[in-house]
Design an enzyme around this catalytic site. Structure first.
Site, PDB file in Angstrom:
ATOM      1  CB  SER A  61      -1.033  -0.133   1.336  1.00 66.15           C
ATOM      2  OG  SER A  61      -1.950   0.892   0.986  1.00 66.15           O
ATOM      3  CG  ASP A 103      -6.378   0.530  -0.555  1.00 63.91           C
ATOM      4  OD1 ASP A 103      -5.617   1.454  -0.394  1.00 63.91           O
ATOM      5  OD2 ASP A 103      -6.334  -0.363   0.420  1.00 63.91           O
ATOM      6  CG  ASP A 153      -3.294  -0.621  -2.024  1.00 60.52           C
ATOM      7  OD1 ASP A 153      -3.391   0.600  -1.696  1.00 60.52           O
ATOM      8  OD2 ASP A 153      -3.618  -1.609  -1.280  1.00 60.52           O
TER       9      ASP A 153
END
Length: 445
Positions: free
Chosen positions: A102, A244, A242
């Site tokens: 992430s 999100d 990532d």
């Protein structure tokens, strides 16, 4: 023994903490725990990754573990984490694996596992996988029973068609700068925003395996702010490695955080009668200004612990339709089983297009109380956070704040950090108290 899974999968320095051997064992254990049985049915797992260099090594290792248990692997390449969650469901796979750390720096990596339907695993399922990792493999198939590997050439196209549904109004006339963090969104985000009608200026969209999150993305907004002003754009959107997460910048270069984004989306969904039970789900990190704005709008707020998995659990339990975190994880269950930064960006721009208002005007509904967050690196985050002298420092700060603010001290779920957050009526007070408590934490380094 420390728990193998953190708040967002298994994470650590690649090839030191997160080794190929561990990745093989995790792939094998996940296959044994999550593969579904059925006559004549081949089990399938979706595996994707972000662009960091170690992802290639770990993808190969996880794939080896999964196929060694007789489960086929559908490789989807470099795609956002929410794409893996979506594709796990779209391909009717038994489970999905995303290899990403992430927003963490490049040397780190992580393995996130999604269950059937693309849902994040609960603690019990993760603990069972951890037990199987320790136990090691049992009898493995041979010959034709070994899993096969196939590359899914339509994965990006499928995902783009899916997220495109989140644009509830044409975005023609809007100019957006998108910071892709040299990460998993480098191809998907610009394509999704252009397909919805926006004029897109992509920055930090050239991953080389080493530059992910390096001074860019949602944790380093300076370049995005400068680019928005330089191009005269209507807004900027920043994703993490990532994708999100999504944070925003208005036309003046001011940062619009996840709290403000949730307020904008909650009001839009309430107007469209899409906000189930007139309720927003968020975490204890959300600013008190969010709570006040929601109260004024007649919207209830449900509060959870830190981590999008806890937001997801509350959303499912109450069948709510919007939740998220101040950090930019925004979850809209109608568009996927986990947070999706691209969906968030599309919904935010749709609200601008529908109302004809600037992002600054929309975000002004929320008045943010001054908040200071200090991250302190420590050797053992759990022990330090519970240390008696640290707790005394917290109590003293709470007494000084009274009902004019709050303090929150917690171990990070993904790094060896203790986070100290203070809200107060003015920034000087918040900073002084945060520094004082952080100093007590730093004594335990």
């Amino acid at each position: 023994m420390a728990r193998l899974f953190g708040t967002d999968g298994v994470r650590g320095v690649a090839n030191r903490d997160l080794t190929p051997e561990l990745a093989v064992a995790l792939g094998s254990a996940a296959a044994r725990r999550l593969a579904r049985t059925g006559p004549g049915r081949r089990q399938v797992a979706v595996i994707g990754r972000d662009p960091r260099a170690s992802g290639e090594m770990l993808e190969a290792a996880v794939t080896a573990g999964v196929t060694s248990e007789g489960v086929d692997v559908l490789r989807v390449g470099v795609l956002p984490t929410p794409a893996i969650a979506y594709l796990t469901n779209a391909y009717d796979a038994s489970f999905g694996v995303m290899i990403s750390a992430s927003h963490n720096p490049m040397p780190d990596n992580g393995i996130k596992i999604f269950g059937p339907g693309g849902h994040k695993l609960d603690d019990a399922a993760e603990d069972r996988i951890a037990e199987l990792v320790i136990a090691g493999p049992a009898d493995r198939p041979v010959g034709a029973g070994i899993g096969r590997v196939v590359y899914a050439e339509d994965a990006l196209e499928r995902y783009l068609r899916h997220v495109g549904k989140a644009a509830s109004a044409p975005l023609d006339g809007l100019t957006v700068v998108v910071d892709c963090a040299h990460g998993a969104a480098f191809a998907a985000a610009p394509q999704a925003y252009r397909a919805a009608g926006a004029t897109v200026i992509a920055i930090n969209a050239e991953p080389d395996g080493l530059n992910i999150n390096d001074g860019c993305g949602s944790t380093h907004m300076e370049h995005l702010r400068e680019a928005v002003r330089a191009h005269g754009a209507d807004l900027g959107l920043a994703h993490d490695g990532d994708a999100d997460r999504c944070l925003a910048v208005d036309a003046a270069g001011d940062i619009i955080d996840g709290d403000a984004i949730m307020v904008v989306l909650a009001l839009a969904m309430k107007d469209a009668d899409e906000l189930a039970s007139h309720t927003l789900v968020t975490t204890v990190m959300s600013n008190q200004g969010l709570h006040l704005a929601m109260r004024d709008a007649g919207i209830a707020v449900r509060t959870t612990g830190v981590g999008d998995r806890y937001v997801l659990e509350e959303l499912r339990a109450g069948e709510y339709t919007l939740g998220g975190e101040q950090s930019g994880h925004i979850v809209l269950p109608a568009y996927g089983p986990t947070g999706d930064g691209i969906v968030t960006g599309l919904r935010l721009m749709s609200r601008m297009a529908q109302t004809g208002k600037s992002l600054a005007e929309l975000a002004a509904t929320m008045h943010t109380l001054p908040q200071v967050l200090i991250n302190v690196a420590v050797a053992d985050k759990t022990t330090v956070a519970a240390a008696p002298d640290v707790q005394i420092a917290v109590k003293e700060a709470e007494a000084e704040l009274g009902d004019t603010g709050r303090i929150l001290l917690r171990p990070s779920g993904t790094e060896q950090l203790v986070r100290v957050m203070v809200e107060a009526g003015d920034e000087d007070t918040a900073r002084q108290l945060a520094v004082r408590v952080a100093r007590s934490v730093s004594q335990h380094r």
